[in-house]
Design an enzyme around this catalytic site. Structure first.
Site, PDB file in Angstrom:
ATOM      1  N   HIS A  54     -26.909 -49.569   7.875  1.00  0.00           N
ATOM      2  CA  HIS A  54     -25.950 -48.846   7.645  1.00  0.00           C
ATOM      3  C   HIS A  54     -26.001 -47.283   7.208  1.00  0.00           C
ATOM      4  CE1 HIS A  54     -23.046 -52.662   7.383  1.00  0.00           C
ATOM      5  NE2 HIS A  54     -24.030 -52.699   8.145  1.00  0.00           N
ATOM      6  N   GLU A  56     -25.411 -46.098   4.249  1.00  0.00           N
ATOM      7  CA  GLU A  56     -25.939 -46.079   2.724  1.00  0.00           C
ATOM      8  C   GLU A  56     -27.269 -46.536   2.919  1.00  0.00           C
ATOM      9  OE1 GLU A  56     -21.330 -46.370   2.909  1.00  0.00           O
ATOM     10  OE2 GLU A  56     -23.028 -47.114   4.183  1.00  0.00           O
ATOM     11  N   SER A  79     -15.518 -45.122   3.375  1.00  0.00           N
ATOM     12  CA  SER A  79     -15.546 -46.230   2.610  1.00  0.00           C
ATOM     13  C   SER A  79     -16.611 -47.218   2.763  1.00  0.00           C
ATOM     14  CB  SER A  79     -14.084 -47.075   2.394  1.00  0.00           C
ATOM     15  OG  SER A  79     -14.133 -47.799   1.358  1.00  0.00           O
ATOM     16  N   CYS A  81     -18.850 -50.550   3.309  1.00  0.00           N
ATOM     17  CA  CYS A  81     -18.324 -51.861   3.383  1.00  0.00           C
ATOM     18  C   CYS A  81     -18.809 -52.770   2.235  1.00  0.00           C
ATOM     19  CB  CYS A  81     -19.008 -52.476   4.645  1.00  0.00           C
ATOM     20  SG  CYS A  81     -20.886 -52.598   4.596  1.00  0.00           S
ATOM     21  N   CYS A  84     -22.713 -52.495   1.784  1.00  0.00           N
ATOM     22  CA  CYS A  84     -23.014 -51.500   1.060  1.00  0.00           C
ATOM     23  C   CYS A  84     -22.529 -51.228  -0.406  1.00  0.00           C
ATOM     24  CB  CYS A  84     -22.637 -50.135   1.943  1.00  0.00           C
ATOM     25  SG  CYS A  84     -23.522 -50.043   3.507  1.00  0.00           S
TER      26      CYS A  84
END
Length: 148
Positions: A54, A56, A79, A81, A84
């Site tokens: 992802h 992040e 935002s 998940c 993360c």
């Protein structure tokens, strides 16, 4: 000192790079307490055929090993998940700057409830980028967020 908008701008560059590569346009960047960039990255699930990459997690990995994450800020275009959000809690990242939480609401409220400073910027560019991507690639988006 780097502002939240400047931090987000790095994450947006990463999101654009991911989109240009045929991936999901979510970018992130990790900054030290003085606003110095430690690492940046973007969602690479499609490009790497790896569901764990992802935005992040890519930024976190690219930052390399840190002695402590106290005082760091993760800027992300969307935002985070639950996966993360768990990374943020696990390693004690202190702040999260969220580009937008209109197209997807992840775990940022949970982070805030557990002592992480969360700033949601509602950035129009982030909203537009995700809105367009979701409309054009609903199957890929649903795969990314775990919807069958």
């Amino acid at each position: 000192m780097t502002t939240d908008q400047e931090m987000l701008a790095v994450a947006v560059e990463e999101a654009r790079a991911g989109l240009a590569e045929g991936g999901i346009p979510i970018g992130a960047a990790l900054f030290d307490p003085d606003g110095v960039l430690l690492g940046r990255g973007h969602n690479r699930r499609v490009q790497d055929d790896d569901p764990s990459v992802h935005g992040e997690t890519d930024a976190f990995r690219n930052a390399g090993r840190q002695r402590s994450y106290r005082g760091t800020t993760m800027a992300t275009t969307l935002s985070p998940c639950w996966f993360c959000s768990g990374l943020v809690r696990q390693f004690g990242i202190t702040r999260v700057v969220v580009g937008e939480a209109q197209t997807f609401v992840g775990g940022h409220d949970w982070l805030a409830e557990n002592g992480v400073e969360v700033v949601v910027l509602d950035d129009p560019e982030c909203v537009a980028m995700m809105t367009e991507f979701i409309a054009e690639h609903p199957d890929l988006w649903n795969e990314d967020i775990g919807v069958d």
